[in-house]
Design a protein around this motif. Sequence first.
Motif, PDB file in Angstrom:
ATOM      1  N   LEU A  98       0.612   3.599  -3.382  1.00 62.13           N
ATOM      2  CA  LEU A  98      -0.079   4.884  -3.255  1.00 62.13           C
ATOM      3  C   LEU A  98       0.872   6.071  -3.157  1.00 62.13           C
ATOM      4  O   LEU A  98       0.554   7.160  -3.617  1.00 62.13           O
ATOM      5  CB  LEU A  98      -1.013   4.872  -2.040  1.00 62.13           C
ATOM      6  CG  LEU A  98      -2.150   3.851  -2.097  1.00 62.13           C
ATOM      7  CD1 LEU A  98      -2.928   3.856  -0.786  1.00 62.13           C
ATOM      8  CD2 LEU A  98      -3.065   4.140  -3.274  1.00 62.13           C
ATOM      9  N   THR A 114      -6.426   6.057   3.641  1.00 65.02           N
ATOM     10  CA  THR A 114      -6.482   5.363   2.355  1.00 65.02           C
ATOM     11  C   THR A 114      -5.432   4.259   2.288  1.00 65.02           C
ATOM     12  O   THR A 114      -5.696   3.162   1.786  1.00 65.02           O
ATOM     13  CB  THR A 114      -6.302   6.359   1.198  1.00 65.02           C
ATOM     14  OG1 THR A 114      -7.304   7.365   1.309  1.00 65.02           O
ATOM     15  CG2 THR A 114      -6.420   5.675  -0.156  1.00 65.02           C
ATOM     16  N   THR A 115      -4.243   4.534   2.815  1.00 61.43           N
ATOM     17  CA  THR A 115      -3.184   3.529   2.843  1.00 61.43           C
ATOM     18  C   THR A 115      -3.604   2.333   3.689  1.00 61.43           C
ATOM     19  O   THR A 115      -3.438   1.181   3.285  1.00 61.43           O
ATOM     20  CB  THR A 115      -1.875   4.145   3.374  1.00 61.43           C
ATOM     21  OG1 THR A 115      -1.503   5.248   2.536  1.00 61.43           O
ATOM     22  CG2 THR A 115      -0.734   3.136   3.401  1.00 61.43           C
ATOM     23  N   GLU A 142      -8.003   3.428  -5.363  1.00 61.88           N
ATOM     24  CA  GLU A 142      -6.811   3.422  -4.518  1.00 61.88           C
ATOM     25  C   GLU A 142      -6.875   2.297  -3.487  1.00 61.88           C
ATOM     26  O   GLU A 142      -5.861   1.714  -3.139  1.00 61.88           O
ATOM     27  CB  GLU A 142      -6.642   4.769  -3.811  1.00 61.88           C
ATOM     28  CG  GLU A 142      -6.244   5.880  -4.737  1.00 61.88           C
ATOM     29  CD  GLU A 142      -5.948   7.159  -4.007  1.00 61.88           C
ATOM     30  OE1 GLU A 142      -4.871   7.737  -4.269  1.00 61.88           O
ATOM     31  OE2 GLU A 142      -6.776   7.584  -3.178  1.00 61.88           O
ATOM     32  N   GLY A 183       1.303  12.720  -0.057  1.00 59.97           N
ATOM     33  CA  GLY A 183       0.461  12.566   1.128  1.00 59.97           C
ATOM     34  C   GLY A 183       0.089  13.901   1.747  1.00 59.97           C
ATOM     35  O   GLY A 183      -1.017  14.073   2.272  1.00 59.97           O
ATOM     36  N   ALA A 238       0.825  -1.209   0.000  1.00 63.61           N
ATOM     37  CA  ALA A 238       0.000   0.000   0.000  1.00 63.61           C
ATOM     38  C   ALA A 238       0.864   1.266   0.000  1.00 63.61           C
ATOM     39  O   ALA A 238       0.578   2.222  -0.718  1.00 63.61           O
ATOM     40  CB  ALA A 238      -0.945  -0.004   1.204  1.00 63.61           C
ATOM     41  N   ILE A 239       1.920   1.254   0.788  1.00 62.35           N
ATOM     42  CA  ILE A 239       2.819   2.409   0.838  1.00 62.35           C
ATOM     43  C   ILE A 239       3.468   2.626  -0.526  1.00 62.35           C
ATOM     44  O   ILE A 239       3.515   3.747  -1.039  1.00 62.35           O
ATOM     45  CB  ILE A 239       3.892   2.219   1.939  1.00 62.35           C
ATOM     46  CG1 ILE A 239       3.240   2.361   3.323  1.00 62.35           C
ATOM     47  CG2 ILE A 239       5.047   3.204   1.775  1.00 62.35           C
ATOM     48  CD1 ILE A 239       4.139   1.944   4.475  1.00 62.35           C
ATOM     49  N   ARG A 270      -6.443   0.305   1.864  1.00 61.84           N
ATOM     50  CA  ARG A 270      -5.915  -0.569   0.803  1.00 61.84           C
ATOM     51  C   ARG A 270      -5.257  -1.807   1.411  1.00 61.84           C
ATOM     52  O   ARG A 270      -5.474  -2.928   0.962  1.00 61.84           O
ATOM     53  CB  ARG A 270      -4.909   0.204  -0.056  1.00 61.84           C
ATOM     54  CG  ARG A 270      -4.325  -0.630  -1.193  1.00 61.84           C
ATOM     55  CD  ARG A 270      -3.294   0.162  -1.979  1.00 61.84           C
ATOM     56  NE  ARG A 270      -2.703  -0.605  -3.047  1.00 61.84           N
ATOM     57  CZ  ARG A 270      -3.021  -0.488  -4.332  1.00 61.84           C
ATOM     58  NH1 ARG A 270      -3.932   0.388  -4.712  1.00 61.84           N
ATOM     59  NH2 ARG A 270      -2.421  -1.225  -5.248  1.00 61.84           N
ATOM     60  N   TYR A 316       1.665   7.808  -0.510  1.00 56.73           N
ATOM     61  CA  TYR A 316       1.253   8.825   0.468  1.00 56.73           C
ATOM     62  C   TYR A 316       2.137   8.827   1.710  1.00 56.73           C
ATOM     63  O   TYR A 316       2.304   9.844   2.371  1.00 56.73           O
ATOM     64  CB  TYR A 316      -0.184   8.589   0.929  1.00 56.73           C
ATOM     65  CG  TYR A 316      -1.240   8.831  -0.113  1.00 56.73           C
ATOM     66  CD1 TYR A 316      -1.192   9.926  -0.967  1.00 56.73           C
ATOM     67  CD2 TYR A 316      -2.322   7.967  -0.240  1.00 56.73           C
ATOM     68  CE1 TYR A 316      -2.168  10.151  -1.909  1.00 56.73           C
ATOM     69  CE2 TYR A 316      -3.312   8.184  -1.185  1.00 56.73           C
ATOM     70  CZ  TYR A 316      -3.228   9.275  -2.011  1.00 56.73           C
ATOM     71  OH  TYR A 316      -4.204   9.493  -2.948  1.00 56.73           O
TER      72      TYR A 316
END
Length: 179
Positions: A18, A93-94, A155, A83, A14-15, A97, A20
């Motif tokens: 995305l 969001t992270t 996302e 981010g 996820a990191i 996901r 962020y």
Amino acid sequence: MADAQSMTPFAAEAISALGYIKPGCEHLVSRLLILCVENHPKAVATSFRKHGSQITKAEKKALGIRANAFMSYDAVDMLTPRGLASPLEALETTLLRAVFSHFRAVKLATPIPAKHAEIRYDPPFKECGACWPLNKQRVDIAAATPFPLVGCFREACPLTYSVYIDYIGELVEQERGRR
């Protein structure tokens, strides 16, 4: 029960996907992800932003967030420039996901007590050109991935898998075995 180490692959994906959260924050995100198994990522992210020394109202204004929003210096420090463009939603969001991926992994790892069992894609939204065409299609359990499908525009992809058991196929095989 999940631990931070088992959550690391989901946090890392996820990191990375995305952008962020800064790379190197996987362990922290993994620890927060454990809380997301029983709490919504929005609540977990808000709680994280709430703890610690809060940024000033002027700093909040510069980030484009309301004066009464919670935002700790620790929360700001983990954000990338991307981010910082949506600081209240970036961690949420992270986490969302990553927790969807974790839930898919749990589903895929759950033993199915039937010989003729398969997993079917179960996308909740028709708008996704990557997920929806696979709606109700069978996929071999060994070939299924817990991570979002390539091309999914969301996302935090909410694609799930449902178990399909071919009871008729099992009965046919049993009948053939009796002959």
